[in-house]
Motif scaffolding. Sequence first.
Motif, PDB file in Angstrom:
ATOM      1  N   PRO A  68       7.257   1.360   4.399  1.00 54.20           N
ATOM      2  CA  PRO A  68       6.125   0.904   3.574  1.00 54.20           C
ATOM      3  C   PRO A  68       4.765   1.323   4.108  1.00 54.20           C
ATOM      4  O   PRO A  68       3.803   1.421   3.353  1.00 54.20           O
ATOM      5  CB  PRO A  68       6.276  -0.628   3.599  1.00 54.20           C
ATOM      6  CG  PRO A  68       7.703  -0.873   3.931  1.00 54.20           C
ATOM      7  CD  PRO A  68       8.089   0.238   4.853  1.00 54.20           C
ATOM      8  N   LEU A  69       4.671   1.574   5.415  1.00 53.08           N
ATOM      9  CA  LEU A  69       3.388   1.970   5.986  1.00 53.08           C
ATOM     10  C   LEU A  69       3.162   3.472   5.903  1.00 53.08           C
ATOM     11  O   LEU A  69       2.060   3.934   5.577  1.00 53.08           O
ATOM     12  CB  LEU A  69       3.324   1.520   7.456  1.00 53.08           C
ATOM     13  CG  LEU A  69       3.406   0.005   7.700  1.00 53.08           C
ATOM     14  CD1 LEU A  69       3.428  -0.280   9.189  1.00 53.08           C
ATOM     15  CD2 LEU A  69       2.227  -0.702   7.053  1.00 53.08           C
ATOM     16  N   LEU A  70       4.175   4.265   6.175  1.00 49.98           N
ATOM     17  CA  LEU A  70       4.013   5.713   6.236  1.00 49.98           C
ATOM     18  C   LEU A  70       4.171   6.395   4.881  1.00 49.98           C
ATOM     19  O   LEU A  70       3.689   7.516   4.690  1.00 49.98           O
ATOM     20  CB  LEU A  70       5.023   6.309   7.219  1.00 49.98           C
ATOM     21  CG  LEU A  70       4.906   5.810   8.669  1.00 49.98           C
ATOM     22  CD1 LEU A  70       5.941   6.493   9.542  1.00 49.98           C
ATOM     23  CD2 LEU A  70       3.512   6.060   9.212  1.00 49.98           C
ATOM     24  N   GLY A  71       4.853   5.751   3.915  1.00 48.76           N
ATOM     25  CA  GLY A  71       5.051   6.388   2.613  1.00 48.76           C
ATOM     26  C   GLY A  71       3.762   6.705   1.882  1.00 48.76           C
ATOM     27  O   GLY A  71       3.496   7.883   1.538  1.00 48.76           O
ATOM     28  N   PRO A  72       2.896   5.735   1.594  1.00 47.57           N
ATOM     29  CA  PRO A  72       1.643   6.034   0.871  1.00 47.57           C
ATOM     30  C   PRO A  72       0.725   6.973   1.627  1.00 47.57           C
ATOM     31  O   PRO A  72      -0.087   7.675   1.002  1.00 47.57           O
ATOM     32  CB  PRO A  72       1.004   4.647   0.704  1.00 47.57           C
ATOM     33  CG  PRO A  72       2.137   3.682   0.836  1.00 47.57           C
ATOM     34  CD  PRO A  72       3.090   4.299   1.804  1.00 47.57           C
ATOM     35  N   ILE A  73       0.793   6.997   2.946  1.00 45.96           N
ATOM     36  CA  ILE A  73      -0.071   7.888   3.722  1.00 45.96           C
ATOM     37  C   ILE A  73       0.557   9.265   3.870  1.00 45.96           C
ATOM     38  O   ILE A  73      -0.128  10.297   3.785  1.00 45.96           O
ATOM     39  CB  ILE A  73      -0.359   7.273   5.100  1.00 45.96           C
ATOM     40  CG1 ILE A  73      -1.043   5.921   4.936  1.00 45.96           C
ATOM     41  CG2 ILE A  73      -1.216   8.193   5.945  1.00 45.96           C
ATOM     42  CD1 ILE A  73      -1.246   5.188   6.238  1.00 45.96           C
ATOM     43  N   GLY A  74       1.846   9.301   4.058  1.00 44.61           N
ATOM     44  CA  GLY A  74       2.489  10.574   4.348  1.00 44.61           C
ATOM     45  C   GLY A  74       2.615  11.497   3.152  1.00 44.61           C
ATOM     46  O   GLY A  74       2.509  12.716   3.290  1.00 44.61           O
ATOM     47  N   VAL A  75       2.829  10.949   1.932  1.00 40.20           N
ATOM     48  CA  VAL A  75       3.026  11.813   0.763  1.00 40.20           C
ATOM     49  C   VAL A  75       1.793  12.661   0.471  1.00 40.20           C
ATOM     50  O   VAL A  75       1.900  13.896   0.315  1.00 40.20           O
ATOM     51  CB  VAL A  75       3.438  10.956  -0.454  1.00 40.20           C
ATOM     52  CG1 VAL A  75       3.423  11.794  -1.733  1.00 40.20           C
ATOM     53  CG2 VAL A  75       4.819  10.359  -0.227  1.00 40.20           C
TER      54      VAL A  75
END
Length: 564
Positions: free
Chosen positions: A531-538
């Motif tokens: 949940p933390l890295l998904g919105p930032i990583g995409v």
Amino acid sequence: MSAKQEDLGSSQPDMTSKTSASTLPPPEKPNAIQTRFKVVAAFWAVILFLGFPIWWKTTSIYRAELPIQEMLDWAGGKSCRPVFPLEIRIDTPSLPDVEAQQLLRLTQHTLDDLNEFSAHHLRLKLANEEAQQTAVRADTALTVRLQAQDDLPSLRSELHAETTMLDIFYSPSQIPPPSSSNSPLASFIAAELQRLFAEEKAIMAHILSSNAVGNSAPSSNSQAQQISPQLAESITKRLRRSMKYAETYHLAFSLFTPGSAPSSWDIESAVQEYISPVIQELSPISNFTVDTQVQLYASFSPTTPAPEFDETYGVWTLKEENLSAFINAAEWPLNPSIGSGPTINFILYVPAPSQSPLVVKESKATSWIIPQWGGVFILNPPLPTTEDSDKSNLLHLPRDALRAPFLTFSHQLLSLLGTPSTPSSLPFRLQTLIRIRAATLLLSASSTTGSLARLTESLPSIPIPATVASSVATTLSHLSFACENLRNGQFQAALASARVAETEAERSFFEKSMVGQMYFPDEHKVAVYLPLLGPIGVPLILGLLKEVKRVVAGWKARRQGSAS
């Protein structure tokens, strides 16, 4: 088709191309492309050179180096085979050295022939060999003193109740000549020693066979098969009801009565006279603290069947099947544990005059042991004859009235600590308990160390603090000391080393940081990070791919241009 239609048809593609051209965004300026590239590069530079190292540093698990193979060797019995060489001192004040040496050799040979348990053997040594002792001196398990008596009809032995000394009474005519290969006196001494150490051998065989340590397991199993069923049952029962070893035990003596009397007792003098000597003898094995209390109006549990009156004997009785519910744990203030060590409870119950005397129905006993918990004694006071005697007899329990209960408590304490029941000499039995505890702690610490090694190998994600590595090193070193002391017959030193090894092994195995990570699997980490890295990583990954495609397309265009 008319010319006008041809002109309209030919003009449609031109209009479509003009419309598409007007909807396309203007070409990016070189400055904008360069700015976007710098922004994407800056984000990835921060991630790679700052974010990732910080994440790696803050989330990495420190695992101290442990000697796994050495730990497993100790657990498997490959590093130490426990042996118990007991030194028996032979005191021959009235025999010449030559005859004493001959008797010693014959007795030792007879003992070796009788002994079928190689891990536990008796070594005889003359008491006058003190000057020949080396720097490493074994503990003396027993002193045999030969006393000559004229006209003695048969050989006789007597074990001192207060010391570890055995007197052998013999006739001078029974001394074997130097050329003799057998002797009734040597056979008698060997038989007496075998009888005195029979229960200890059986307990050691049971302990070693239960743990199956190295090469001692087969011999211990053969020894266990030769134990009488009565002795085997007694050993199993004693080990089942005895408490686990602890460095410190808390003794809690409680006076309970269903009424208002007795309200006081001479507990200090009773403990000082009947309990303190036993505690003093047990001091090399464990430490003890003493607490006392008086509880009035202590009624039975509502679920406990009431005592029944036996008209045949004129007593009130409790059934054996109801003894387990005698303790009213819900209302009686009994602390299950005081401090770090276990508590051994001793209950002195004074029944009401209307239900006195109170005994166990089947055995007519007034005391019993609750396995791994404590003991109970029912004190039936004498029935009063007048009002004055009622007050004087029941309001206070003097020391004389506490003699029988506290002597029983001292025997119950020894039983709860696993002390052998034979022979009659208390110092002798306590010396046996020292050897039993040393062996038990050595095996327990070795097993715990092996469990820790298997745990760290099966769970590579748990941390191993430096304190655990230090405790393991201390455990292994003291295990080596304990094993070496056992080989040298220094059992008190072996017990001291085994106590340290057991404490350090338990501390390392139950390290809080390790126990917490045992219940935090990798699936939990994925659930936390996504949940933390998904919105930032995409967005970052898509921007990086776009820049990579642009650079590749520019490189191909330049290559084609140079080729043409």
